[in-house]
Design a protein around this motif. Structure first.
Motif: not given
Length: 637
Positions: A58-63
């Motif tokens: 559920x980590x959200x990497x930055x684009x």
């Protein structure tokens, strides 16, 4: 002179650039590939439309955004770009097109094109509705089969999904103005984001009832779109004429300053004892510490915690994880024996079952909730004279889905962190808006039972879904314990805002930081130094139990306020600038001003009594506060 970025944010990582887009009466901000703060005139209609990639944790990497092309014309705009999200499971490229038309219509299209198989818990559009003017208000829902129904956004925090099987949502953004958000390419549902401190209602792609993680096949293509349209006209035209000064006024209040605590964090025992004298000088009332038999915690740990609490001049508030691998009564008796051997006498013991015994997702509870009654009943039998806390060591979502048996406990508790779903500066500050709803929801199901927050911080000390994510590059990231802003003025301003909300909403005790380590107020380097948040904790900890004056900010998104009387009986007003711009503030009266800001940052790191020693400046009824600055004003002549 300390680098400005380090003073504000504790890191040299640059703030992402923001670009304002306009189309008729619509404005939106493009930031890191997402549309933020979408407005019709002065009205915030949507907080965000963003294409997000969530990995299996559920980590959200930055684009990583490339090939950005922006065409802004008088009648509207068109934006295109390529993006790449990297996670531990690989890379996902996607491309975007955003169009704004003269009538205010907005369309955001995203297309994922994985080169090889990509594993994800969720990939696609997220739409955020703000709280103001939305919570408790009507909404029209169109389902994927074309049927429509009337409903309301939740007023209290909903532990389940608010709405399922969504194709479009229409709400009255302002009297006479309706906004319709239509989603194509998948099926959406909505959850109450306040469960995790986020100040929004989140409509997200792919129902949680479907299995995750799931695979996006290499060589495939998946396209989704979100279209925002308006109908009607607002009943009153915009009266904005530029930002006005934030006005601080007084109101009636029966609130009291909560007791403040410090957590035992990731620091070593040597670091704790080294920082103990500085911790003692804050005047905190509690030391919050976790005892988890699954982590081989033992009698020695209990002894060390007792020594630290004594060194800090505070009481020990223990948090006991009950694994429930055996009869909980046996597990609690084993702990009671260790506690007796240690000789430690805690102020309270908060008891919570292990994370895998909780309902972590919406839907019917997997374990029998009668287990909670067994655990708390056993705790009451084993510790008949002890103050027993209950709830969860997870987020508010876990408390909201797993109410403890209230007749068996003395207070209710959970944790809150601001980096769960987004980590940009503005979202972190906006999340303070959720605290009043948390308090109201607790009162709705727990009545007047005392309410404590055993962790309320920027970073995540621990959570129900696994260990916090690593942050080796010391950047702004979700689900991390080590947030660089903890070391800057940002954390001091955030903590002041959080403690103000806690006090004004009747929360009995709050732990806003650790003594040292990633969430600390003290830096244990070659020499001890203080983070700006130290001075906020020290200033407000000494006011514990005192009456809090009712303070009202005309724009709490820019400036938060809290005031109480000092030992001499004079009102002391604390103000926090929650923005990266200078803010003008009007006061109910003049007074003597001390500052914690960019100019004083370096000096504040060297002395525990920095604010006490700082020469006060006599001021009238208007002041300016620098970016993420703190103003401390002793009111009156």
């Amino acid at each position: 002179m300390v680098e400005r970025s380090v003073a504000l944010f504790g890191t040299s990582q640059p703030v992402p650039p923001r670009l304002t887009l306009t189309a008729g009466s619509l404005t939106a901000t493009l930031e890191n590939g997402a549309l933020r703060w979408i407005r019709h005139g002065d009205i915030e209609v949507l907080r965000a439309i963003a294409w997000q990639v969530r990995d299996r944790n559920w980590d959200t990497p930055e684009p990583l955004v490339t090939n950005l092309v922006v065409q802004q014309q008088k009648t509207g705009f068109r934006v295109t770009f390529d993006a790449l999200c990297r996670s531990a499971d690989g890379e996902l490229p996607w491309l975007a097109e955003i169009i704004g038309e003269a009538d205010g219509t907005l369309r955001f299209t995203g297309t994922a094109r994985p080169r090889v198989d990509f594993l994800t818990n969720r990939t696609g559009f997220v739409i955020l509705h703000p709280l103001a003017g939305v919570a408790g208000r009507p909404v029209e829902i169109t389902h994927t089969n074309g049927e429509t129904r009337q409903a309301r956004f939740p007023e209290l925090i909903d532990p389940e999904q608010c709405f399922l099987d969504i194709r479009s949502l229409a709400h009255e953004a302002a009297p006479g103005l309706w906004a319709t958000s239509r989603m194509e390419g998948d099926t959406w549902e909505m959850e109450d984001h306040r469960n995790w401190l986020d100040a929004s209602f989140k409509t997200y792609v792919r129902p949680l009832a479907l299995p995750f993680p799931y695979k996006l096949a290499g060589g495939s293509e998946a396209t989704q779109s979100v279209t925002l349209k308006f109908s009607g006209r607002p009943s009153a035209p915009s009266m904005a004429n530029g930002p006005r000064p934030v006005a601080i006024t007084y109101a009636d209040s029966q609130a009291r300053m909560p007791v403040l605590g410090l957590r035992v964090g990731t620091e070593t025992l040597a670091e704790r004892m080294r920082a103990a004298d500085l911790g003692r000088r804050t005047g905190i009332g509690l030391v919050n510490a976790r005892f988890d038999p699954r982590a081989d915690h033992d009698v020695q740990r209990l002894g060390h915690l007792g020594e630290l609490a004594q060194a800090l001049g505070a009481e020990l508030a223990l948090e006991l994880v009950v694994p429930c691998r055996r009869d909980p009564a046996h597990e609690l008796r084993d702990f009671a024996e260790m506690l007796s051997q240690s000789g430690v006498q805690p102020e309270s013991i908060a008891v919570a079952v292990a994370e895998d015994r909780l309902r972590l997702v919406p839907g019917p509870p997997p374990p029998d909730l009668a287990l909670l009654g067994v655990v708390y009943g056993a705790a009451r039998n084993v510790f008949p004279q002890m103050t027993i806390g209950g709830g969860t060591f997870g987020f508010f979502a876990e408390l909201n889905r797993n109410w403890p048996p209230f007749g068996l406990i003395d207070y209710i508790t959970h944790i809150a962190a601001s980096v769960v779903h987004a980590a940009d500066d503005r979202t972190m500050m906006e999340n303070l808006e959720s605290l009043p709803a948390m308090a109201r929801t607790v009162r709705a199901f727990a009545g007047a039972m005392p309410y404590r927050l055993i962790a309320l911080s920027l970073g995540l000390d621990s959570g129900p879904y696994g260990e916090p994510a690593p942050n080796p590059d010391d950047t702004r990231r979700t689900l991390v314990r080590r947030d660089p802003r903890q070391r800057g003025l940002f954390a001091a301003a955030w903590a002041l805002g959080a403690l103000a909300e806690a006090a004004h909403n009747g929360i009995a005790a709050v732990t806003p930081a650790a003594l040292a380590g990633d969430l600390g107020i003290v830096e244990c380097g070659d020499r001890l130094s203080l983070h700006p948040i130290y001075h906020v904790v020290r200033g407000l900890a000494r006011a514990a139990g005192r009456d809090v004056a009712g303070t009202v900010s005309s724009d709490p998104a820019r400036v938060r306020a809290i005031a109480c009387r000092n030992a001499a009986g004079r009102i002391v007003l604390w103000l926090a600038n929650l923005t990266d711009e200078v803010q003008r503030v009007t006061l109910p009266e003049g007074g003597n001003l001390r500052r914690l800001d960019e100019e004083t940052f370096a000096a504040a790191g060297l002395a525990a009594d920095f604010l006490d020693r700082q020469k006060a400046t006599r001021i009238g009824r208007e002041i300016e506060i620098g970016a993420y600055g703190i103003a401390l004003i002793e009111m009156g002549e």
